[in-house]
Design an enzyme around this catalytic site. Structure first.
Site, PDB file in Angstrom:
ATOM      1  N   ALA A  23       0.785  -1.085   0.008  1.00 45.34           N
ATOM      2  CA  ALA A  23       0.084   0.040  -0.017  1.00 45.34           C
ATOM      3  C   ALA A  23       0.862   1.288  -0.096  1.00 45.34           C
ATOM      4  CB  ALA A  23      -0.875   0.024   1.078  1.00 45.34           C
ATOM      5  N   ASP A  69       0.841  -3.978  13.539  1.00 43.67           N
ATOM      6  CA  ASP A  69       0.023  -4.586  12.365  1.00 43.67           C
ATOM      7  C   ASP A  69       0.444  -6.126  12.370  1.00 43.67           C
ATOM      8  OD1 ASP A  69      -1.281  -4.845  10.201  1.00 43.67           O
ATOM      9  OD2 ASP A  69       0.361  -4.174   8.660  1.00 43.67           O
TER      10      ASP A  69
HETATM   11  N1  LIG Z   1      13.154  -9.160   5.043  1.00 43.88           N
HETATM   12  C1  LIG Z   1      12.272  -9.944   4.281  1.00 43.88           C
HETATM   13  N2  LIG Z   1      12.362 -11.154   3.779  1.00 43.88           N
HETATM   14  C2  LIG Z   1      11.659 -11.855   3.066  1.00 43.88           C
HETATM   15  N3  LIG Z   1      10.663 -11.453   2.650  1.00 43.88           N
HETATM   16  C3  LIG Z   1      10.183 -10.165   2.840  1.00 43.88           C
HETATM   17  C4  LIG Z   1      11.119  -9.427   3.895  1.00 43.88           C
HETATM   18  N4  LIG Z   1      10.534  -8.254   4.014  1.00 43.88           N
HETATM   19  C5  LIG Z   1       9.178  -8.296   3.280  1.00 43.88           C
HETATM   20  N5  LIG Z   1       9.142  -9.301   2.481  1.00 43.88           N
HETATM   21  C6  LIG Z   1       8.128  -9.710   1.651  1.00 43.88           C
HETATM   22  O1  LIG Z   1       7.748  -8.678   1.399  1.00 43.88           O
HETATM   23  C7  LIG Z   1       6.219  -8.452   1.602  1.00 43.88           C
HETATM   24  C8  LIG Z   1       5.690  -6.808   1.858  1.00 43.88           C
HETATM   25  O2  LIG Z   1       6.525  -6.474   3.043  1.00 43.88           O
HETATM   26  P1  LIG Z   1       5.959  -5.532   3.951  1.00 43.88           P
HETATM   27  O3  LIG Z   1       4.792  -6.180   4.774  1.00 43.88           O
HETATM   28  O4  LIG Z   1       7.089  -5.132   4.825  1.00 43.88           O
HETATM   29  O5  LIG Z   1       5.391  -4.329   3.121  1.00 43.88           O
HETATM   30  P2  LIG Z   1       4.081  -3.475   3.147  1.00 43.88           P
HETATM   31  O6  LIG Z   1       4.553  -2.363   2.463  1.00 43.88           O
HETATM   32  O7  LIG Z   1       3.405  -3.785   4.687  1.00 43.88           O
HETATM   33  O8  LIG Z   1       3.082  -4.339   2.259  1.00 43.88           O
HETATM   34  P3  LIG Z   1       1.514  -4.464   2.339  1.00 43.88           P
HETATM   35  O9  LIG Z   1       0.960  -3.170   2.414  1.00 43.88           O
HETATM   36  O10 LIG Z   1       1.225  -5.384   1.606  1.00 43.88           O
HETATM   37  O11 LIG Z   1       1.206  -5.061   3.920  1.00 43.88           O
HETATM   38  C9  LIG Z   1       6.125  -9.335   2.798  1.00 43.88           C
HETATM   39  O12 LIG Z   1       4.779  -9.928   3.120  1.00 43.88           O
HETATM   40  C10 LIG Z   1       6.904 -10.417   2.432  1.00 43.88           C
HETATM   41  O13 LIG Z   1       6.409 -11.363   1.720  1.00 43.88           O
HETATM   42 MG   LIG Z   2       3.026  -5.919   5.495  1.00 41.53          MG
END
Ligand SMILES: Nc1ncnc2c1ncn2[C@@H]1O[C@H](COP(=O)(O)OP(=O)(O)OP(=O)(O)O)[C@@H](O)[C@H]1O
Ligand SMILES: [Mg+2]
Length: 219
Positions: free
Chosen positions: A16, A129
């Site tokens: 997002a 979250d």
């Molecule tokens: N350090 C990491 N190692 C492996 N995969 C990761 C890592 N960080 C994030 N991801 C992958 O990337 C996705 C999105 O990361 P994150 O939850 O930090 O972003 P977000 O901006 O909150 O996305 P959303 O809005 O969809 O929640 C995670 O669900 C995971 O699949």
């Molecule tokens: Mg996330």
């Protein structure tokens, strides 16, 4: 990582507020998280919000790690590019894999997770979250917490209870396994970390939040 490097990286996820790219730091596989521009915000304000949130998330990840929570280590921080780079956690997203885990391994996973959430709370941090989309199950079936974009400093029972409530709700609403034993295991780990008295006041608040949720759901 500059814009050119991003162009050569693989987009893993479009969230997002941020895009995530598969990256590399030295010999290590890494993930670059870059907060994207929001056109509806005034340009300077948007930039300062994105810079601040980048800094905050990276710092919260670091603080959580100091508290003994398994989180990816932060490898690079580039607030001017609205991005930071963290270690890639090899494993699977809990959201997609909890249902197919063996029940014993799943309970072990939840007890350890409870323990880690307790450690985080003990350190005065709440995740903000905590859902199965923000948990990675490592190759050893252990939980890693990711996405500290909404994390905050708080020792309020109410804020702590929101973490437990969101986690439980994300499990109940999108998973199919018997939750009772897993929730027991979660509480066991959490109580062991936080102590009986503190944990009890969090459970009390969590029940209130759940009750309020049901009340609004039927109105
Ligand atoms: N350090 C990491 N190692 C492996 N995969 C990761 C890592 N960080 C994030 N991801 C992958 O990337 C996705 C999105 O990361 P994150 O939850 O930090 O972003 P977000 O901006 O909150 O996305 P959303 O809005 O969809 O929640 C995670 O669900 C995971 O699949
Ligand atoms: Mg996330």
């Amino acid at each position: 990582m500059d814009t050119n490097q991003i162009a050569n990286s693989l987009l893993m996820h479009r969230g997002a507020e941020a895009d995530l790219y598969l990256s590399q730091v030295g010999p290590w596989k890494a993930v670059l998280k870059k907060r994207v521009e929001k056109k509806y915000r005034q340009k300077d304000l948007d930039a300062s919000i994105r810079r601040e949130r980048t800094l905050k998330e990276a710092s919260m990840l670091g603080e959580a790690r100091k508290a003994g929570v398994r989180t990816p280590s932060v490898l690079k921080l580039d607030p001017e590019e609205f991005s930071f780079t963290m270690a890639l956690i090899p494993g699977k997203l809990a959201r997609d894999n909890l249902d197919t885990m063996k029940p014993g391994a799943r309970e072990g996973f939840f007890e350890d997770l409870g323990h880690q959430v307790g450690q985080l709370h003990l350190r005065g941090i709440v995740h903000g979250d905590l859902t199965t989309s923000n948990l990675i199950i490592s190759e050893e079936n252990i939980a890693y917490m990711i996405d500290f974009g909404l994390a905050n400093y708080s020792i309020e029972a109410e804020d702590r209870a929101v973490d437990l409530h969101l986690l439980k709700r994300s499990i109940v609403t999108s998973h199919n396994f018997g939750t009772e034993k897993c929730f027991k295991a979660l509480s066991k780990g959490y109580t062991a970390s936080l102590g009986e008295r503190e944990a009890a006041s969090v459970y009390k608040k969590a029940s209130e939040i759940a009750r309020r949720g049901r009340y609004f759901a039927i109105r």
